[in-house]
Design an enzyme around this catalytic site. Structure first.
Site, short mmCIF file in Angstrom:
data_model
loop_
_atom_site.label_atom_id
_atom_site.label_comp_id
_atom_site.label_asym_id
_atom_site.label_seq_id
_atom_site.Cartn_x
_atom_site.Cartn_y
_atom_site.Cartn_z
N PRO A 78 0.80 -1.22 0.00
CA PRO A 78 0.00 0.00 0.00
C PRO A 78 0.84 1.28 0.00
CG PRO A 78 -0.14 -1.11 2.13
CD PRO A 78 0.54 -2.05 1.19
N ASN A 79 0.38 2.23 -0.83
CA ASN A 79 0.93 3.58 -0.91
C ASN A 79 2.26 3.64 -1.64
OD1 ASN A 79 -1.20 4.97 0.61
ND2 ASN A 79 -0.46 3.75 2.33
N ARG B 52 12.34 4.73 12.76
CA ARG B 52 11.04 5.40 12.64
C ARG B 52 10.14 5.01 13.84
NH1 ARG B 52 8.81 4.45 6.87
NH2 ARG B 52 7.44 6.16 7.51
N TYR C 53 10.98 8.59 1.55
CA TYR C 53 10.91 7.52 0.56
C TYR C 53 11.66 7.80 -0.74
CZ TYR C 53 7.32 5.78 3.69
OH TYR C 53 6.66 5.32 4.77
N GLU D 191 12.05 -9.84 1.75
CA GLU D 191 11.32 -8.67 2.21
C GLU D 191 12.21 -7.44 2.07
OE1 GLU D 191 10.33 -9.21 6.32
OE2 GLU D 191 9.60 -7.16 6.60
N HIS E 79 12.53 -3.12 2.44
CA HIS E 79 12.01 -1.81 2.87
C HIS E 79 12.90 -0.71 2.34
CE1 HIS E 79 9.04 -3.68 5.41
NE2 HIS E 79 9.97 -4.51 5.80
N HIS F 9 3.46 -4.71 9.24
CA HIS F 9 3.27 -4.64 10.69
C HIS F 9 1.90 -5.14 11.13
CE1 HIS F 9 6.68 -2.21 9.82
NE2 HIS F 9 5.94 -1.32 9.18
N ARG G 101 5.03 10.90 -2.47
CA ARG G 101 4.83 10.73 -1.02
C ARG G 101 6.10 10.99 -0.22
NH1 ARG G 101 4.37 4.66 1.56
NH2 ARG G 101 3.93 5.27 3.70
N ASN H 268 7.76 -5.83 -0.90
CA ASN H 268 7.83 -4.70 0.03
C ASN H 268 6.42 -4.55 0.56
OD1 ASN H 268 7.72 -2.27 1.33
ND2 ASN H 268 9.04 -1.20 -0.14
N ALA I 161 2.95 -0.88 4.75
CA ALA I 161 2.17 -0.86 6.00
C ALA I 161 1.75 -2.26 6.45
CB ALA I 161 0.93 0.01 5.82
#
Lengths: 145, 145, 145, 145, 145, 145, 145, 145, 145, 145, 145, 145
Positions: free
Chosen positions: H9-10, H106, H22, H97, H99, H79, H17, H73, H76
């Site tokens: 997402p996003n 963060r 990012y 995975e 990121h 988590h 963004r 990736n 959100a």
């Protein structure tokens, strides 16, 4: 010199119960080996096993004035019994806590002993030999005091 | 049969340091008593004490292929050292953890051992006699395997 | 009157390391200012800095019978070292804990000091002047006892 | 140069209250010693003690534009007062937090200070001398800025 | 272009230590493969392994002004060392954290890295190839900045 | 229709206190704007500000039978006052909780309101306009019941 | 001026679903009241309801460059959706979070909003009127900026 | 050799963004760079982005028997999604995975990955280059098995 | 024999406030019943109620040397006031803590008393009769000492 | 009598996915066995499987007025979905939660069900037979009410 | 009027067991004093002591329809017995919980009572007199209902 | 085929005890219904109820070699008994855990079962019918193995 040996719940199943964790020797056999070793040291042992928290408390209380020391493997009650803890504090007889397996590499809830803070010492992970080490440790302690 | 005896930080001060908790015997005297007992059992002991986590890791590593077993009192590092834990796992030599005092009736942070899950067994609360019980326990274990 | 001043890991980088947090003065310069101030008070200072937990433990042990007091900035070991805590307890020399920055407005893990419960007092947030306040505080304490 | 000295709840009982923890000197005597020391440094002190959280907040607010710095021993409110914390942040006057005893070897709830993250620095464990160290630390800070 | 490769405690045992978790290649062999790969990229590597937290801190400090980047596998110290974290912050050299195994499917305490918040990036679970990925990642980063 | 507007500790400093968080308008100015708005709605407002938890409890109690509703910005007491919570429950007057800032992106301890479970509703993050929204919300609620 | 109104999972059942908690008005009726109110303020509203987290993320993304503000009642996703939180951060459109009920006197898990830290403000407990307050709050905010 | 690249997402907003976190490269551009690199390695890539947890689960399931590996990736959903974790376990395709940012510096809730325990490895903090490292790491792994 | 009876915040509302929890008797009536009972026992009672933590601290302090014992119902301050706890410790007058309701079947935060560890005893759940039991308990205690 | 059977994410992979945990029967086969059993009981079953939380919410909502009961295996969403929980509460149709495996001897996070508090009952650990037990349990319940 | 007095584990040792905590009076003597006091009030008491959780549950059950009230000192079972709690709930006889010592200044685990939420009231810290206060409190309660 | 049915503490009160939670049927009646159902399935049932943890452990042990399966409702001991858990593990007889009520919408401490990880399956919330479902589930399981 008289020492009381208390075994908690499910230890009467030793030899049958999960031998991968608890070994293949029965409680009778362990007790008989331990008696032989105690005889060499001129110590008389009494054995008690119960699955009941209340009976173990009763037995600890009755040790007062009769036994010089206690060896206890509280098994499952190690982690849940304030009553046994209070009984040991109350009679104020030198007590050693024994565990057959290394409780610290098993489930998280077995890492916490409610009994440990009120005993003289703990011995864990040595299998049946742990009782003999406890006996020896108690004799050393009693000789010294 | 050779066994390595490792003592962690501040144990070199035994006899001087808080005798109410740790007793009045020096480490030298404890080691010498233990050597005598080992000699009777036909076991050779080597002693090592260090205040440095890294040196203790080095020593555990060097035990590989040289010693049959390790007796370790990790003292303060019991509660903080993943490195010593990993070293014991790595060398895969039977190891016993000893504590002089009953760590379970002291500060909360002393109740948690990072070392315990990777050793054969633990002995706590018997003072200097704990090393002798560990030695005996290891001998019993090694005889059996 | 002799006082030992111990600085922990990374404090040898003072002046270079994150000056926004730790200030622009080097450790040498801080020590030299502090020595001057101590001379006025008729106190002899010895300085020690190490990045090794074990060496700091060694140094604290060696202070026994030599120094009247210790000023320590344990830096990162404040939050992780039971060994340094045990060493301070063991030598039983009056000790003051100093932090240059206000550790309480930094990361959560810096809010907990393993050292604090065993020292005479703590001083935090005053930058290099904190050592001078510690010196003065120790002198006041030693005069009184 | 004017500095406000605020003492929180129950500190008016100093000398009577648990002298084993807080010492035998009264607050009046501590203040008078501190005034003498401040006079040497050409600093005027004002003293305020209250058992009321709200009055302490009022006093901190009223310090704005009048005092150059604040020395505060928030006592019990250290651990429970967000209002005092917010007042210190709001007035933005350099503030030092003082504790007579070493709060880190007392009850767990005394280890957490809500005030600490918003002050310049903290001083704990030096008894009445702590106020003098705070004064000196503040003077050093104000000279530098 | 010079890069420092640091390996933490017990990684000198690679190839011998629990090959089920850490693989069968020795550290020497891993380093030699990595050097070959680096040579192709015109990068000079220096290797350092230590079981001592303090020595690793010393080495990170000495990298300042000498190396363009650091690749570190902090092993056990990942989870316990604030000192190594502070050293990395202090020298402000781009650093990559590597783990051979997937630490997230091992014991709970291995899921938390004290080092991670201060590094450029982390790579875990790729075995020895992880170092090569770290090298490549660092090169990409340094080219871009 | 009469509504009591209560502002808690340090809100009397609005306009001076950390304008980046709380804005530049003074409490007097906010109150005066709100009165104007209330007048249009035929509502009479009474204003009360105090830094004292006890005085706020007193005022809430005195509202019983006098005011139709309460608007309260408990500020710091939001997070620490069971007494104010109990007072609001006791008088059983419809109450709205207002926060100027978005408390949920500030310190962790500001995320928990002891007051929230006993009020009609909360409004946070709209600055001074929040009081006007609370007024409007209360009017809507009172019209409906 | 265009504002997007997003309602999360199960809010399409308003009027039928647990009217004791959520009231008896349907979502259509709430939206239609809100549109009327918006028309007076010269604002055009668009309404969106979905039970799908992904569709809500899609919709928030599509608001970029089209809407001046968002009113969102994330319902169940308030407590579980990092994706919606990230979408709101990503589009950086002023957003207000609305809850019909007072979430703070319901189950513990409803007290924590993952959305709150990234919105302009929250309004809870006012029933359908909450949307109107949000609209008014947003208009005030947009006028000011 | 076919590899599926999934972005959660996003991530379709990359470049717009929060570029401070990012980066400024769009997802299309990242994918196109990655395809070029894959072509050199004789690997065919398929790309999938979705804001919906369910669609990502669907896609992972459909990879079974079609793709040799997955690069994901989860953004959100890292988590919060047990469903994606279970899908990866179920298809038993080697998965990496990735990121973009260093999630460990963060917010606290971003430090915990539900996905990590079931993947081959993780790569975090390298920006768009992380996908290329993942590709390389997967190729190394697949070559070896 | 003189005993001070202190009632904390909101207890002045007894009889009006939530009679389902606190009963229908007013504080005046409770006090008057208690005075009658005390007169029979030849004890003089003084009554004090305040909503202010600071005033309660003041009153406890002023009891020193005047009263033989204190009965206190700290109400909301039971759970939040370290200042009242410290005052009770400081004056060292035998004190009994009373609660009208059974606090243990109410909200979680009411289960923790900061006052309990420093009082002689606690009585909870007996309604107004609790004060009479406290009086009787104190008389028994004072007779015995 | 009509009952809706909902299966959550990854259950469409039954028979392929980790057969050691979930068994070797496919979902189609399980459904077909269950239909046969239902036919004997004069109950019509409808089956729905989805990997999407939102679609499951949609389906539960649509059951209102159509089905007499729901059997749901929420799989991964058991532990993360407040939306499904709210949907079940909202439609107020008797619902039984089924798990194929004994979730209580798997990962810690699988021990907590967000769904359990709002269903009629749960059945776990019986493999595919669990659905049949749920059907029987629901029939018993519906007969009785 | 008949009241049952139950004493839990180790209370049969009163007078012998840690008199510093529990006092020097035996349980027989306490019971006999209490009987005398009860006789004055025209109440018949029955006494029961057991070290067994199960026997205490049996006794509570048997009180149903025989006794008007129960006074119980559950001792160690206070903190561990859900069974005794459930028995008290089940028989629905007014019950008072008594503790001889102030459990709130002893070990942390003694601060939590599983019994407290289901009893009428608790009395702690008054030594043997606590039973008399409980008797009086129960009589007051029974008179009123 | 013989199955042992064990009911834990306070279940002998069924029908009298809190019928709102536990229903109005007595244990005798439940057992008799269950026997009838078992007879149809050619299964012989034995029933045992005890309020004593130790007696339940004894009974589980004695089932070894006599019964093919156990149905147990451990009631209060579900949440506190490691001894019963260990007994079930030790005898290794297929065991099903039954709860009459939905324990997941009751007090927090009832959500955790110490027994669940060692049984075949759990059934909760179906009232007396739960035993019949357990019987059926066990028969299905035994037929299959």
């Amino acid at each position: 010199m008289k020492i009381l040996v208390i075994n908690g719940p499910n230890l009467n199943l030793l030899g049958q119960r999960e031998p991968g964790i608890y070994g293949e020797q029965t409680l009778e056999s362990i007790n008989s080996d331990l008696s032989a070793r105690a005889a060499e040291l001129k110590v008389a042992l009494s054995f008690f096993q119960s699955n009941s928290e209340g009976e173990i408390v009763d037995m600890i209380q009755s040790a007062s004035g009769v036994f010089n020391a206690i060896i206890i493997n509280p098994a499952a009650y190690t982690h849940t019994s304030v009553a046994i803890r209070d009984a040991i504090s109350a009679v104020a007889i030198p007590t050693v806590e024994v565990h057959l397996s290394n409780v610290y590499n098993r489930e998280e809830f077995r890492h916490k002993s409610l009994i440990a803070p009120v005993v003289l010492g703990q011995i864990a992970g040595f299998g049946p030999q742990g009782y003999e080490l406890a006996l020896k440790g108690l004799m050393g302690y009693l000789m010294k005091s």
